[in-house]
Design a protein around this motif. Structure first.
Motif, short mmCIF file in Angstrom:
data_model
loop_
_atom_site.label_atom_id
_atom_site.label_comp_id
_atom_site.label_asym_id
_atom_site.label_seq_id
_atom_site.Cartn_x
_atom_site.Cartn_y
_atom_site.Cartn_z
N GLU A 54 49.73 17.64 44.00
CA GLU A 54 49.47 18.74 43.20
C GLU A 54 48.79 18.29 41.62
OE1 GLU A 54 52.76 18.52 44.50
OE2 GLU A 54 53.20 20.30 45.31
N ALA A 55 47.97 18.82 41.32
CA ALA A 55 47.34 18.51 40.00
C ALA A 55 48.09 19.45 38.63
CB ALA A 55 45.92 18.50 39.93
N ALA A 56 47.77 18.83 37.56
CA ALA A 56 48.34 19.65 36.43
C ALA A 56 47.72 21.03 36.14
CB ALA A 56 48.73 18.66 35.23
N ILE A 57 48.06 21.96 35.82
CA ILE A 57 47.63 23.21 35.35
C ILE A 57 47.96 23.48 33.74
CG2 ILE A 57 47.29 25.79 35.69
CD1 ILE A 57 48.48 24.95 38.43
N HIS A 58 46.80 23.94 32.96
CA HIS A 58 47.12 24.10 31.53
C HIS A 58 48.13 25.28 31.51
CE1 HIS A 58 46.26 24.92 27.52
NE2 HIS A 58 46.02 23.66 27.38
N LEU A 59 48.82 25.14 30.37
CA LEU A 59 50.05 26.15 30.45
C LEU A 59 49.61 27.43 29.98
CD1 LEU A 59 52.83 24.19 28.26
CD2 LEU A 59 52.90 24.51 30.52
N SER A 60 48.44 27.65 29.47
CA SER A 60 47.86 28.82 28.99
C SER A 60 47.51 29.73 30.18
CB SER A 60 46.74 28.66 28.18
OG SER A 60 45.43 28.04 28.82
N ASN A 61 47.34 28.83 31.43
CA ASN A 61 47.17 29.71 32.86
C ASN A 61 48.26 30.07 33.66
OD1 ASN A 61 44.39 29.38 32.06
ND2 ASN A 61 44.14 27.33 33.06
N LEU A 62 49.43 29.96 32.88
CA LEU A 62 50.76 30.13 33.59
C LEU A 62 51.43 31.31 33.11
CD1 LEU A 62 51.92 26.53 34.22
CD2 LEU A 62 50.82 28.12 35.86
N MET A 63 52.37 32.17 33.58
CA MET A 63 53.18 33.17 33.06
C MET A 63 54.45 32.94 33.77
SD MET A 63 51.24 36.41 32.36
CE MET A 63 52.21 37.36 31.11
N VAL A 64 55.71 33.24 33.18
CA VAL A 64 56.85 33.15 33.98
C VAL A 64 57.01 34.54 34.59
CG1 VAL A 64 59.49 33.14 33.14
CG2 VAL A 64 57.96 31.93 31.85
N VAL A 65 57.72 34.46 35.66
CA VAL A 65 58.01 35.54 36.50
C VAL A 65 59.37 36.34 36.10
CG1 VAL A 65 58.47 36.16 38.92
CG2 VAL A 65 56.67 34.46 38.36
N ASP A 66 59.23 37.46 36.00
CA ASP A 66 60.45 38.30 35.63
C ASP A 66 61.61 38.30 36.76
OD1 ASP A 66 62.12 40.40 35.14
OD2 ASP A 66 60.66 41.67 33.95
N ASP A 68 61.29 26.67 36.24
CA ASP A 68 60.97 28.12 36.23
C ASP A 68 60.09 28.52 37.50
OD1 ASP A 68 62.11 28.50 33.72
OD2 ASP A 68 60.36 28.53 32.49
N THR A 69 60.16 29.73 37.64
CA THR A 69 59.13 30.19 38.74
C THR A 69 57.94 30.84 37.99
OG1 THR A 69 60.98 30.71 40.23
CG2 THR A 69 58.74 31.62 40.60
N VAL A 70 56.85 30.40 38.20
CA VAL A 70 55.52 30.78 37.48
C VAL A 70 54.54 31.32 38.39
CG1 VAL A 70 56.00 29.27 35.33
CG2 VAL A 70 54.53 28.74 37.26
N LYS A 71 53.53 32.29 37.51
CA LYS A 71 52.51 33.00 38.23
C LYS A 71 51.39 32.37 37.55
CE LYS A 71 50.43 37.29 39.81
NZ LYS A 71 50.90 38.56 40.03
N ILE A 72 50.33 31.99 38.58
CA ILE A 72 48.98 31.43 37.88
C ILE A 72 48.22 32.82 37.60
CG2 ILE A 72 47.19 29.90 38.44
CD1 ILE A 72 48.92 28.31 40.33
N ILE A 73 47.69 32.60 36.29
CA ILE A 73 46.98 33.84 36.05
C ILE A 73 45.45 33.51 35.87
CG2 ILE A 73 48.91 34.94 34.89
CD1 ILE A 73 47.53 34.03 32.04
N ALA A 74 45.11 32.36 36.16
CA ALA A 74 43.52 31.97 35.96
C ALA A 74 43.21 30.73 36.96
CB ALA A 74 43.25 31.73 34.35
N GLY A 75 42.15 30.59 37.25
CA GLY A 75 41.66 29.26 37.97
C GLY A 75 41.56 29.65 39.62
N ASN A 76 41.52 28.59 40.10
CA ASN A 76 41.22 28.69 41.67
C ASN A 76 42.36 29.36 42.33
OD1 ASN A 76 38.50 27.74 41.50
ND2 ASN A 76 39.26 25.53 41.81
#
Length: 110
Positions: free
Chosen positions: A65-77, A12-20
């Motif tokens: 790359e290090a892992a990111i929690h799933l709650s900080n990711l959203m799928v791109v439309d 999936d292509t995702v957008k990071i919504i929280a963090g650095n």
């Protein structure tokens, strides 16, 4: 124990919504379902000290790359390129498939 369905899958292509790296987009390389984390291409880069070995005689410092929690990711439309929530509905073949709640389009992997 119930099987948990995740809103994010490998490819999936995702957008990071929280963090650095907030605001960055990238492709999901791996999803760790046990820890609710995903590795996104080019995001959350960390330096790792690598000991010399037969395969890598120089050793040195590598960026990975290090892992990111799933709650900080959203799928791109797929149509607009914006972050969107996802749902599940039946497609033409009567199979459940993820869709974008923003545009209503089905999300294809990759």
């Amino acid at each position: 124990m119930d099987k948990v369905k995740f809103h994010i899958r490998k490819g999936d292509t995702v957008k990071i919504i929280a963090g650095n790296d907030k605001g960055k987009t990238g492709k999901v390389l791996e999803v760790n379902t046990a820890k609710y984390r995903a590795i996104v291409e080019g995001a959350n880069m960390v330096t790792k000290h690598v000991k010399p070995s037969a395969a890598n005689p120089e050793g040195g410092i590598q960026e990975t790359e290090a892992a990111i929690h799933l709650s900080n990711l959203m799928v791109v439309d797929p149509s607009s390129g914006d972050a969107t929530r996802t749902g599940r509905k039946k497609n033409a073949d009567d199979k459940l498939q993820r869709y974008s709640k923003k545009s209503g389009e089905f999300i294809t992997n990759g």
